[in-house]
Design an enzyme around this catalytic site. Sequence first.
Site, PDB file in Angstrom:
ATOM      1  N   GLU A  79     -17.496  28.014  74.875  1.00  0.00           N
ATOM      2  CA  GLU A  79     -18.046  26.651  74.967  1.00  0.00           C
ATOM      3  C   GLU A  79     -19.540  26.643  74.651  1.00  0.00           C
ATOM      4  O   GLU A  79     -20.022  25.767  73.922  1.00  0.00           O
ATOM      5  CB  GLU A  79     -17.747  26.064  76.358  1.00  0.00           C
ATOM      6  CG  GLU A  79     -16.280  25.642  76.439  1.00  0.00           C
ATOM      7  CD  GLU A  79     -15.803  25.221  77.815  1.00  0.00           C
ATOM      8  OE1 GLU A  79     -14.992  24.292  77.910  1.00  0.00           O
ATOM      9  OE2 GLU A  79     -16.224  25.852  78.808  1.00  0.00           O
ATOM     10  N   ALA A  84     -17.196  31.576  82.492  1.00  0.00           N
ATOM     11  CA  ALA A  84     -17.707  31.274  83.836  1.00  0.00           C
ATOM     12  C   ALA A  84     -17.463  32.446  84.777  1.00  0.00           C
ATOM     13  O   ALA A  84     -16.537  33.231  84.566  1.00  0.00           O
ATOM     14  CB  ALA A  84     -17.002  30.035  84.368  1.00  0.00           C
ATOM     15  N   GLU A  92      -8.806  30.230  79.984  1.00  0.00           N
ATOM     16  CA  GLU A  92      -8.797  29.503  81.267  1.00  0.00           C
ATOM     17  C   GLU A  92      -7.389  29.241  81.787  1.00  0.00           C
ATOM     18  O   GLU A  92      -7.128  29.297  82.993  1.00  0.00           O
ATOM     19  CB  GLU A  92      -9.519  28.154  81.120  1.00  0.00           C
ATOM     20  CG  GLU A  92     -11.031  28.244  81.088  1.00  0.00           C
ATOM     21  CD  GLU A  92     -11.591  28.502  79.696  1.00  0.00           C
ATOM     22  OE1 GLU A  92     -10.838  28.983  78.825  1.00  0.00           O
ATOM     23  OE2 GLU A  92     -12.784  28.233  79.501  1.00  0.00           O
ATOM     24  N   GLY A  98     -16.036  29.702  79.019  1.00  0.00           N
ATOM     25  CA  GLY A  98     -17.349  29.066  78.983  1.00  0.00           C
ATOM     26  C   GLY A  98     -18.251  29.697  77.932  1.00  0.00           C
ATOM     27  O   GLY A  98     -19.150  29.035  77.401  1.00  0.00           O
TER      28      GLY A  98
END
Length: 721
Positions: A102, A60, A122, A99
């Site tokens: 992910e 992200a 994270e 992310g």
Amino acid sequence: MVDYSVDRNLAILGINNPPVNALSFHVREGLFNGIKQANADRRVEAIVITGKGKTYCSGADIREFSIPSAGKGLVTLGHRIEDSDKPVISAIHGNALGGGLEIALFSHYRVANKNAKIGFPEVLIGLLPGAEGTIRLPRVTGLAFAMDAIASGRRFDAQEAHKHGILDTICDGDVLQEAKAFSKKIIGQPLDQRRLSKTHVKDAADVDIKFEEALAQIKRKYRGLIAPILCLKSVRNSAKMSFDEAAAEEMRLFGELLTSSQSIGLRYSFFAERSAPKWKLPCGACADNTTPVDVKTTGVIGAGTMGSGIAVCLIRAGIPVILVEKNQKMLDQAIKTISRILTGSVKLNRMTEKQREHSLKLLKGASTLDELAGVDMVIEAVYENLELKREIFHQLDKICKSSTLLCSNTSTLDIDNIASATQRPDKVVGTHFFAPAYIMRLLENVYGTKTSPTTVATVMELGKRIGKICVLVKTCYAFVANRTNQPFGAEASFMVEEGALPQDVDTVLENFGMPMGPFKVSDLSGIDVGWRIRQEVAKALGLKLTLETRYRMGERITTLADRLYEMGRYGIKTGKGWYRYEPTNPRKPIPDPDVAKMIQKHCMDMGIERRNIPAQEVIERCLFSAINESFRVLEQRIAEKPEDIDVIWQYGFSFPRYGGGPMFYASQVGLKKVFEKICIFHEQFPYSSHWVPSDLLRKLASHSTEIPMDKWTQFISSSKL
Ligand SMILES: CC/C=C/CC(=O)SCCNC(=O)CCNC(=O)[C@H](O)C(C)(C)COP(=O)(O)OP(=O)(O)OC[C@H]1O[C@@H](n2cnc3c(N)ncnc32)[C@H](O)[C@@H]1OP(=O)(O)O
């Protein structure tokens, strides 16, 4: 932000958001539309998600966490990928982080280049992988690996990822070509078993045992941090709840962390650390417009603790060092110590035996400065004495080739004064290492009035090469690190004189997040060291020191540390200091009633009435005094930006990363409140000049709204307020 192309029967979605291909709003939007378009395109039989440039996707966009969310969320995008009727292959090179990983786990297949790095970092910014990462990874790898990887945030290589089932295949060369070849094997295969939301955690039976084991470990390792615990809880949920329930709970936990003060501080620290090397000089020269000189050979002067530590840093990075020490015994001892430090690195798997041997070959001992004639850079690390340093620089100037940079490891002395002993002040600069130099990551580089931009660029670059976090500051007494830390230590001692015991102050500051209180640090670094510095300063100022005084040159002082010195309590090295130490466990500080007695007697003799000091007062007096001095440092442009001061505190004094640093802490408390408190302390303690409120802080605090940190320096010359 996402390039869409079709190559025969494959749709290629190329994430194109340099430098790290972060999943910004536009990237998410682009991927979402790309999947939709590919599914509607009759030519397409499979979809490849890849990264343009050096990397697949680093997760992200962290900056977006601080602004209101807009557009499609990562989970919505992920479900669109997983639900795709056509198989989606993630083709990974560079990084697949957060992310990014992910997205790969939403994909049906994952192929990677062997040099790829994978992970969920994270937790390092106080979060958990909030787009089903904690629910999907255990379904692939099992619980133990997922718990370790997610709660530690470590990056692992493609081989490890492949071993744990994260990757379907690894290749040597171009990952896009590999994905194309791989697609031939999977087109037409049923997809349901490749959709992780349809699978289960295989080793769910012993989840509670694994959870308790992992929890005990992380509580020891990451004292006081919330995110690692919530990471583990969310992984545990993946095995105890249905997929949807666990995902909903993950989202709730993510939201809790996102607004937590720890995550806000860690995200600030992420960017502060990256802003520090972006130096700028008043003349306009900066990191982007100045080329460093290539340093091939170095000299280090002084084979004490600092000199030896600096030599380790250099040879470990492959840079040859001539270590100059006129005392042959000390030189022999230093070479043995350096060899022992490197053996320790081999034992800790930080280097191989071959690398150790190679590093040691780069070290040469010498007894005179003449040996340094041909080196590119000299770092002087003799003890803190201006006349001695000036004499050494004067000699070096005559001995060394004209291009040699002359650096001083001084922690306090004026660089301009040292430089004036040479004919090359443009090539003189401070390189302030922190002890132990081979461990501490901070390098405080100090420029003088005449230091050239090339010299600055060269020491900043050298610091990076040897693995340091470099911060550039302007010369002044004690620079930024020691100057802003001095009031912190002074207030800690004053509070002991006023009623607290060393262990009380240490405990409060350790609970705040400092790994060690100032009195434990003092025992570690040696009470005799501080004593010697005070003697030197007194000698230079022509002062006669006495134990029976509370003021010196109009300033409040305390002689408690000098009393300890007189008692022969030098700290850990003598088994006694502010604490006592048992020979069986010489590193464990034990509160000592003899120290309490000495403090009480000192107070009685000096007529000081002792009182209870609340924890809040300890924090405010230590931190606010450091903050006030930090604002002065900023105001005088000794530091260029508040982030630099915070990075110095994190890497020089182990300020908790989640706390950001003194400047960030001030911004969180609110400048008005900090200023008001400083004014109160100034009234209460008029003989401590560190409480005289900084003008910059006064200006900022008097503004009707809170001024964000990145605007603070704009107020330095402003008279508007
Ligand atoms: C609900 C959805 C939840 C999602 C969770 C997440 O995905 S959180 C984000 C997880 N990812 C990370 O934490 C990765 C952070 N980045 C890094 O670890 C490193 O930057 C890197 C990717 C390993 C690259 O390291 P390298 O040393 O090559 O470069 P820099 O660190 O100097 O970075 C270059 C510039 O890129 C900026 N940047 C890096 N990552 C991000 C990011 N995720 N978001 C925004 N910006 C990022 C970095 O700040 C540098 O820019 P500067 O302008 O130079 O500061």
